[in-house]
Design a protein around this motif. Structure first.
Motif, PDB file in Angstrom:
ATOM      1  N   ALA A 433       0.821  -1.219   0.000  1.00  0.00           N
ATOM      2  CA  ALA A 433       0.000   0.000   0.000  1.00  0.00           C
ATOM      3  C   ALA A 433       0.854   1.268   0.000  1.00  0.00           C
ATOM      4  O   ALA A 433       0.471   2.286  -0.586  1.00  0.00           O
ATOM      5  N   ARG A 434       2.021   1.193   0.629  1.00  0.00           N
ATOM      6  CA  ARG A 434       2.877   2.382   0.723  1.00  0.00           C
ATOM      7  C   ARG A 434       3.448   2.811  -0.626  1.00  0.00           C
ATOM      8  O   ARG A 434       3.920   3.931  -0.785  1.00  0.00           O
ATOM      9  N   TYR A 435       3.399   1.911  -1.624  1.00  0.00           N
ATOM     10  CA  TYR A 435       3.938   2.249  -2.940  1.00  0.00           C
ATOM     11  C   TYR A 435       2.888   2.904  -3.839  1.00  0.00           C
ATOM     12  O   TYR A 435       3.221   3.414  -4.906  1.00  0.00           O
ATOM     13  N   ARG A 436       1.621   2.891  -3.438  1.00  0.00           N
ATOM     14  CA  ARG A 436       0.553   3.314  -4.336  1.00  0.00           C
ATOM     15  C   ARG A 436       0.696   4.766  -4.780  1.00  0.00           C
ATOM     16  O   ARG A 436       0.802   5.060  -5.980  1.00  0.00           O
ATOM     17  N   ILE A 437       0.694   5.692  -3.846  1.00  0.00           N
ATOM     18  CA  ILE A 437       0.757   7.125  -4.198  1.00  0.00           C
ATOM     19  C   ILE A 437       2.076   7.489  -4.871  1.00  0.00           C
ATOM     20  O   ILE A 437       2.075   8.172  -5.914  1.00  0.00           O
ATOM     21  N   PRO A 438       3.254   7.038  -4.359  1.00  0.00           N
ATOM     22  CA  PRO A 438       4.505   7.357  -5.068  1.00  0.00           C
ATOM     23  C   PRO A 438       4.535   6.838  -6.500  1.00  0.00           C
ATOM     24  O   PRO A 438       5.005   7.527  -7.406  1.00  0.00           O
TER      25      PRO A 438
END
Length: 534
Positions: A433-438
């Motif tokens: 999930a932490r990679y979604r916005i970047p």
């Protein structure tokens, strides 16, 4: 096949038992893990001592954690829960599952599972509490270990350390785990003329693909020259592709998304959403440049077509390569004084081979070309195509840059589309999930930059006044034979000629000829950036 319907071995009259064996792919420091073979030996010894016959051995070489699919575990559990086999043997509770009580409660008192190391039996009332306690202990241990490992690996990745085996062509420093080109010779060519380093092979792959050579052709070349892959085997197209798409060759740290995409590594992003370098600053200039890597990937994916056609000896006949037979679709070539179906010239199978006198066909097409340009208004897409092709003729270097800019837009758009597809499929959940916005921001920025670059390069106007407002016929008359062919090709993609209704009849272009006019490659709706009318 042995009969198992009664749960008894027909040869010995003993009840069946299945063995569930598991060993993690990665054995962590300080953890003593019994091998699959040793577990099987223990299981068979237990079966002999307790009057059972081994029916099936289920072997796993993977983690037992909650996010891992275990088809063999599921099959073994189905067999014992459905009564297909009376007993399931497992070496230890932590080999069975690390999900805790939720994994063992369903079997208590319902199916016999033997946990050999702990000497526990799921059908024994006195063992119920011990089984639940040991299962929860295994779960807590796994949780704590996973937390520690994730924290350590996260810190190491943020420092740019490569934690896995270095990709082909790269070497990892023993202490820093930073990558650098592997320039040590690792093989000799077939003719023995020189040694070759893995990095030289990688560099050649990028240059060959960027130059328009297909991955299959590169693999074929390497195999013919005796160049071996990192495993000592032959090269294949997919192994060439794996090199081209890997960001590590540009010096970027990557992670594997797992699943079906495990061969398509993605950039590792730190807590700030930034990419991390896996090479020292002084090594970075030695890596594959971003420009070369980007071009190679565009060509590989088909977003950029490389024109390797020779420029010498260009055809001078105005319609060479443009005329097609209306019956079979094959080319019509110059033969004496007429354009003839290629099949007819070779006594081929065309049932209605077309033929047209050059002195009749060419004037008709030239007149149609001139009238079409004269009738084109400012919103006509044909003028965009003409402008693009004229620019390609007069400014080939600049046009190649524009082609690359457009190819980059296609590649950037594909990357953004892939993000949305991954997002819709639930890829960016859990730990990802932490990679979604970047990743979203990076894909959008790439597309914006590509569009800005193309806008800057196509901001000027292309002067087409010499072809507009009835001037096309004059331009044709003043051109040499090669230029005449190029002028027709600005606006015409193909000319189809049908067979004459009877031999010796007068040529009627309106009845026998159809022309496919050019369409723009840019996708623009107007011609403001291309054509300047008088």
């Amino acid at each position: 096949m042995e009969n198992t319907t009664q749960g008894v071995c027909p040869c010995h009259g003993r009840p069946w038992v299945d063995l569930l064996l598991r060993k993690s792919k990665i054995v962590r420091e300080g953890e003593r893990a019994l091998s699959i073979r040793a577990q099987e030996d223990r299981g068979r010894s237990w079966a002999d001592e307790n009057g059972y016959c081994v029916r099936k051995v289920w072997r796993e070489n993977l983690s037992a954690w909650s996010d891992v699919k275990r088809p063999k575990y599921d099959a073994a559990m189905d067999a014992v829960m459905n009564g297909e086999v009376p007993c399931l043997w497992v070496y230890a509770l932590d080999r069975f599952s690390r999900k805790g009580a939720e994994a063992v409660v369903p079997i208590l008192g319902k199916a016999r599972v033997i946990f050999d190391y702990e000497r526990l039996d799921s059908m024994d009332e006195r063992d119920r509490r011990w089984i639940i306690d040991r299962a929860e202990n295994a779960r807590e241990y796994s949780q704590r270990l996973s937390h520690n490992v994730r924290g350590t690996k996260g810190r190491q990745r943020n420092e740019g350390r490569w934690l896995a085996k270095a990709p082909f062509g790269l070497a990892a420093h023993a202490d820093t785990r930073r990558l650098s080109p592997d320039t040590a010779p690792y093989l000799c060519l077939v003719n023995g003329s020189k040694e070759l380093s893995p990095w030289a092979v990688v560099t050649r792959i990028f240059k060959e693909i960027a130059g328009g050579t297909s991955s299959r052709a590169v693999a074929r070349k390497f195999n013919q020259e005796g160049i071996k892959s990192s495993t000592g085997k032959h090269w294949r197209a997919d192994s060439i592709r794996a090199v081209v798409i890997h960001p590590a060759y540009e010096g970027w740290l990557t992670v594997s998304p797992g699943g079906k995409s495990h061969k398509a590594p993605v950039h590792y992003l730190n807590t700030a959403g930034e990419r991390v370098r896996c090479v020292e600053p002084d090594v970075l200039p030695l890596m594959i440049s971003a420009e070369l890597a980007s071009r190679a990937r565009r060509v590989l994916s088909g977003h950029q077509i490389v024109d390797n056609a020779p420029r010498e000896g260009r055809a001078a006949h105005p319609l060479t390569g443009k005329v097609r037979c209306g019956t079979c679709g094959y080319a019509m070539t110059m033969d004496g004084k007429s354009y003839n179906c290629q099949h007819r010239a070779a006594a081929g199978p065309c049932t209605g081979p077309a033929s047209a006198w050059r002195d009749a066909l060419e004037p008709y097409v030239v007149q149609a070309w001139s009238e079409r340009l004269c009738a084109a208004d400012d919103e006509d897409p044909l003028l965009i195509a003409v402008a693009e092709r004229w620019q390609a003729l007069t400014s080939p270097d600049e046009t190649q840059e524009i082609k690359e800019a457009r190819a980059e837009i296609k590649a950037a758009q594909t990357a953004l589309d892939k993000f949305h597809a991954d997002d819709a499929s639930g890829w960016y959940t859990g730990r990802s999930a932490r990679y979604r916005i970047p990743h979203k921001i990076a894909a959008e920025k790439r597309l914006d930059a590509a569009e800005d670059r193309l806008s800057e390069m196509t901001g000027g106007r292309v002067d087409l006044t010499f072809l507009l407002n009835g001037k096309a016929a004059e331009a044709w008359q003043n051109a040499d034979p090669v230029l005449r062919r190029d002028l027709l090709a600005l606006a015409i993609d193909s000319v189809t000629v049908t067979k004459a209704p009877k031999q010796g009849c007068r040529f009627k272009g309106g009845e026998r000829v159809s022309i496919v006019w050019a369409t723009p490659d840019s996708g623009n709706d107007g011609i403001d950036d291309y054509a300047e009318a008088a």
